[in-house]
Design a protein around this motif. Structure first.
Motif, mmCIF file in Angstrom:
data_model
loop_
_atom_site.group_PDB
_atom_site.id
_atom_site.type_symbol
_atom_site.label_atom_id
_atom_site.label_comp_id
_atom_site.label_asym_id
_atom_site.label_seq_id
_atom_site.Cartn_x
_atom_site.Cartn_y
_atom_site.Cartn_z
ATOM 1 N N UNK A 142 -4.963 1.756 8.986
ATOM 2 C CA UNK A 142 -4.527 2.552 10.142
ATOM 3 C C UNK A 142 -3.199 3.242 9.845
ATOM 4 N N UNK A 143 -2.829 3.254 8.551
ATOM 5 C CA UNK A 143 -1.565 3.895 8.133
ATOM 6 C C UNK A 143 -0.397 3.441 8.990
ATOM 7 N N UNK A 144 -0.336 2.144 9.276
ATOM 8 C CA UNK A 144 0.684 1.677 10.225
ATOM 9 C C UNK A 144 2.061 1.559 9.570
ATOM 10 N N UNK A 154 -3.988 2.561 17.609
ATOM 11 C CA UNK A 154 -5.127 2.054 18.371
ATOM 12 C C UNK A 154 -6.347 2.961 18.201
ATOM 13 N N UNK A 155 -6.155 4.278 18.307
ATOM 14 C CA UNK A 155 -7.288 5.203 18.182
ATOM 15 C C UNK A 155 -7.962 5.066 16.824
ATOM 16 N N UNK A 156 -7.151 4.967 15.769
ATOM 17 C CA UNK A 156 -7.726 4.818 14.425
ATOM 18 C C UNK A 156 -8.538 3.525 14.338
ATOM 19 N N UNK A 157 -7.955 2.439 14.848
ATOM 20 C CA UNK A 157 -8.655 1.158 14.764
ATOM 21 C C UNK A 157 -9.952 1.193 15.566
ATOM 22 N N UNK A 158 -9.886 1.717 16.773
ATOM 23 C CA UNK A 158 -11.085 1.643 17.620
ATOM 24 C C UNK A 158 -12.165 2.605 17.136
ATOM 25 N N UNK A 159 -11.777 3.697 16.500
ATOM 26 C CA UNK A 159 -12.781 4.604 15.927
ATOM 27 C C UNK A 159 -13.494 3.969 14.739
ATOM 28 N N UNK A 169 -3.153 -4.277 8.380
ATOM 29 C CA UNK A 169 -1.973 -3.917 9.178
ATOM 30 C C UNK A 169 -0.770 -4.652 8.589
ATOM 31 N N UNK A 170 0.399 -4.396 9.141
ATOM 32 C CA UNK A 170 1.623 -5.021 8.610
ATOM 33 C C UNK A 170 2.439 -5.643 9.736
ATOM 34 N N UNK A 171 2.780 -6.929 9.597
ATOM 35 C CA UNK A 171 3.652 -7.552 10.604
ATOM 36 C C UNK A 171 5.114 -7.494 10.163
ATOM 37 N N UNK A 184 7.937 -2.809 14.248
ATOM 38 C CA UNK A 184 6.498 -3.082 14.253
ATOM 39 C C UNK A 184 5.890 -3.022 15.653
ATOM 40 N N UNK A 185 6.661 -2.535 16.619
ATOM 41 C CA UNK A 185 6.184 -2.561 18.006
ATOM 42 C C UNK A 185 4.872 -1.791 18.176
ATOM 43 N N UNK A 186 4.720 -0.670 17.478
ATOM 44 C CA UNK A 186 3.496 0.128 17.630
ATOM 45 C C UNK A 186 2.279 -0.649 17.140
ATOM 46 N N UNK A 187 2.439 -1.333 16.010
ATOM 47 C CA UNK A 187 1.325 -2.134 15.478
ATOM 48 C C UNK A 187 0.976 -3.263 16.449
ATOM 49 N N UNK A 188 2.005 -3.944 16.955
ATOM 50 C CA UNK A 188 1.742 -5.064 17.871
ATOM 51 C C UNK A 188 1.023 -4.577 19.129
#
Ligand SMILES: [Zn+2]
Length: 241
Positions: A142-144, A154-159, A169-171, A184-188
């Motif tokens: 998801x290029x996070x 989210x859109x990338x993951x759900x597609x 993903x990366x924590x 990392x807020x966007x990933x979370x």
């Protein structure tokens, strides 16, 4: 014939063949003292389990976070000691990277390896095999590591999510260029939204996923395309990893 046998024994797992609504979330480059515990809370709230490919040097720094990840039933894999590109190392350096990380993870670590940057050649794959590791790549990015909004991730993951997907993903992400950890807020938030949007999907650890269908193994050879090497330069070193 040779290729088929080689792929069977030395292939890299990218996903699992199944028709069941089951997938694996994987989080690289942690643990992080703030983001990893926040992620654990999100996963717990949705009854999801995940796989954390940890950098040994960071695991050594935050043993209480490592222990908490294990205590909550997630799988911990090896992501090397300090995140170098494996094809650029000698064989003994590579094996030392794997052993050093494994010694810190101790019995919380599974024999699963994710190569830093996804970089791998035949020799580095053989080193992982010699030390008894299965190599796990991914089917969804998801290029996070870029500055994406929660919506974009989210859109990338759900597609892209499918039965048997392995999601990268990366924590944690350390940027050596400006010597800081990226937010990392966007990933979370994207993970939280994904788990909310797909209640019928079961998110399990990589070993569990591999029990639920036939692992798809590919002959994974990547040695750092220019784009990846550029990123590596900005992430490498810095003493923080
Ligand atoms: Zn990584």
């Amino acid at each position: 014939m040779f290729r088929r046998i080689a792929r069977r024994f030395l292939g890299t797992v990218t996903r699992v063949n199944t028709t069941a609504s089951v997938a694996a979330l994987t989080f690289d480059d942690g643990p992080h003292p703030e983001y990893t515990p926040r992620l654990l809370e999100i996963l717990e709230r949705h009854g999801a389990r995940a796989t954390f490919f940890m950098v040994g040097k960071r695991a050594e720094k935050y043993p209480e976070v490592v222990a908490e990840v294990a205590r909550r039933g997630h799988t911990i894999g090896n992501h090397s000691w300090n995140h170098p590109s494996f094809p650029r190392l000698t064989g003994s350096q590579r094996r030392q990277q794997l052993r050093h990380c494994a010694s810190v993870l101790a019995d919380t670590g599974a024999r699963l390896f994710r190569p830093p940057f996804g970089h791998q050649d035949t020799a580095s794959r053989l080193d992982a095999w010699i030390l008894g590791y299965d190599v796990i790549a991914w089917s969804i990015l998801a290029d996070d590591w870029l500055d994406h909004s929660p919506d974009q991730v989210f859109d990338t993951l759900s597609e892209r999510v499918r039965p048997g997907s392995i999601i990268l993903l990366h924590d944690a992400l350390f940027c050596a260029e400006n010597q800081k950890h990226l937010d990392r807020a966007a990933t979370l938030e994207a993970v939280d939204r994904l788990l909310t949007a797909y209640p019928s999907y079961e998110f399990v650890t990589v070993p569990e996923l591999m029990q639920r269908g036939r692992p798809v193994r590919q002959w994974w050879q990547r040695q750092g395309e220019a784009e990846w090497l550029d990123r590596q330069k900005s992430w490498e070193g810095g003493g923080e990893y």
